[in-house]
Motif scaffolding. Structure first.
Motif, PDB file in Angstrom:
ATOM      1  N   ASP A  52       0.840  -1.190   0.000  1.00  0.00           N
ATOM      2  CA  ASP A  52       0.000   0.000   0.000  1.00  0.00           C
ATOM      3  C   ASP A  52       0.878   1.244   0.000  1.00  0.00           C
ATOM      4  O   ASP A  52       1.539   1.534   0.992  1.00  0.00           O
ATOM      5  CB  ASP A  52      -0.902   0.029   1.222  1.00  0.00           C
ATOM      6  CG  ASP A  52      -1.902  -1.102   1.225  1.00  0.00           C
ATOM      7  OD1 ASP A  52      -2.055  -1.771   0.193  1.00  0.00           O
ATOM      8  OD2 ASP A  52      -2.524  -1.327   2.267  1.00  0.00           O
ATOM      9  N   SER A  92       4.728  -5.670   3.683  1.00  0.00           N
ATOM     10  CA  SER A  92       3.457  -4.966   3.790  1.00  0.00           C
ATOM     11  C   SER A  92       2.613  -5.454   4.972  1.00  0.00           C
ATOM     12  O   SER A  92       2.579  -6.645   5.269  1.00  0.00           O
ATOM     13  CB  SER A  92       2.657  -5.150   2.502  1.00  0.00           C
ATOM     14  OG  SER A  92       1.441  -4.450   2.571  1.00  0.00           O
ATOM     15  N   TYR A  93       1.912  -4.513   5.612  1.00  0.00           N
ATOM     16  CA  TYR A  93       0.933  -4.869   6.645  1.00  0.00           C
ATOM     17  C   TYR A  93      -0.364  -5.387   6.018  1.00  0.00           C
ATOM     18  O   TYR A  93      -1.188  -5.983   6.692  1.00  0.00           O
ATOM     19  CB  TYR A  93       0.593  -3.660   7.517  1.00  0.00           C
ATOM     20  CG  TYR A  93       1.697  -3.228   8.445  1.00  0.00           C
ATOM     21  CD1 TYR A  93       2.187  -4.094   9.424  1.00  0.00           C
ATOM     22  CD2 TYR A  93       2.250  -1.960   8.362  1.00  0.00           C
ATOM     23  CE1 TYR A  93       3.191  -3.700  10.288  1.00  0.00           C
ATOM     24  CE2 TYR A  93       3.252  -1.555   9.220  1.00  0.00           C
ATOM     25  CZ  TYR A  93       3.721  -2.432  10.185  1.00  0.00           C
ATOM     26  OH  TYR A  93       4.710  -2.042  11.036  1.00  0.00           O
ATOM     27  N   ASN A  94      -0.558  -5.128   4.734  1.00  0.00           N
ATOM     28  CA  ASN A  94      -1.767  -5.533   4.030  1.00  0.00           C
ATOM     29  C   ASN A  94      -1.629  -6.995   3.612  1.00  0.00           C
ATOM     30  O   ASN A  94      -0.920  -7.321   2.666  1.00  0.00           O
ATOM     31  CB  ASN A  94      -1.971  -4.631   2.808  1.00  0.00           C
ATOM     32  CG  ASN A  94      -3.187  -4.997   1.984  1.00  0.00           C
ATOM     33  OD1 ASN A  94      -3.640  -6.135   1.966  1.00  0.00           O
ATOM     34  ND2 ASN A  94      -3.711  -4.012   1.273  1.00  0.00           N
ATOM     35  N   TRP A  96      -3.726  -9.135   2.182  1.00  0.00           N
ATOM     36  CA  TRP A  96      -4.189  -9.428   0.829  1.00  0.00           C
ATOM     37  C   TRP A  96      -3.183  -8.912  -0.205  1.00  0.00           C
ATOM     38  O   TRP A  96      -2.815  -9.613  -1.142  1.00  0.00           O
ATOM     39  CB  TRP A  96      -5.565  -8.804   0.567  1.00  0.00           C
ATOM     40  CG  TRP A  96      -6.033  -9.057  -0.830  1.00  0.00           C
ATOM     41  CD1 TRP A  96      -6.727 -10.154  -1.271  1.00  0.00           C
ATOM     42  CD2 TRP A  96      -5.817  -8.228  -1.973  1.00  0.00           C
ATOM     43  NE1 TRP A  96      -6.955 -10.051  -2.626  1.00  0.00           N
ATOM     44  CE2 TRP A  96      -6.416  -8.871  -3.080  1.00  0.00           C
ATOM     45  CE3 TRP A  96      -5.191  -7.010  -2.176  1.00  0.00           C
ATOM     46  CZ2 TRP A  96      -6.388  -8.331  -4.363  1.00  0.00           C
ATOM     47  CZ3 TRP A  96      -5.167  -6.469  -3.454  1.00  0.00           C
ATOM     48  CH2 TRP A  96      -5.760  -7.122  -4.528  1.00  0.00           C
TER      49      TRP A  96
END
Length: 146
Positions: A52, A92-94, A96
């Motif tokens: 992101d 990434s922390y995301n 998905w």
């Protein structure tokens, strides 16, 4: 070691820089375009990608449709001679988004690992002991070079 770190968050870039710049040649990128431009002209041994990135990416230079880490993963797959032996890290922390990047890299034959970024210990050397994250529905060790 030559390192490319892609992240739009200044605090994470600063933490990574402070933990690594004294021992490694670190280049920071704050948007997908900057990362791709760096990859076009330089060799890296370690490439760390966030998914992101800023939605209103003011730093876009080359006109990519989606300013996120998937753009860089797709570029790496499309350009196999660009830093072919680099360790590719998805931080990434995301969940998905990280899994999408992992799928792109896997399908393109690029080894990767997923890590959880820890600003208290952001050194490359601590990656295996402090950064490893287990995602509830995506087993990184089964798909990358983990």
């Amino acid at each position: 070691m030559r390192v490319l770190f892609l992240d739009d968050d200044l605090k994470r870039r600063t933490a990574f820089w402070n933990a690594n710049a004294d021992r490694h040649d670190v280049l920071m990128a704050d948007c997908a375009d900057a990362a791709v431009i760096a990859l076009m002209g330089q060799h890296f041994d370690y490439i760390s990608l966030d998914h992101d990135l800023c939605v209103n990416d003011q730093n876009r230079r080359s006109g990519f449709d989606v300013p996120n880490g998937q753009v860089v993963a797709e570029w790496l797959v499309s350009n196999p001679d660009a830093s072919p032996n680099a360790r590719v890290v998805i931080h990434s922390y995301n969940e998905w988004g990280a899994s999408q990047m992992a799928k792109i890299l896997t399908n393109g034959g690029r080894p990767w690992i997923i890590v959880a970024f820890n600003p208290q210990d952001a050194s490359i050397e601590s990656e295996r002991t402090n950064w490893m994250a287990q995602f509830s529905d995506y087993d990184a060790s089964a798909h990358g070079s983990g």
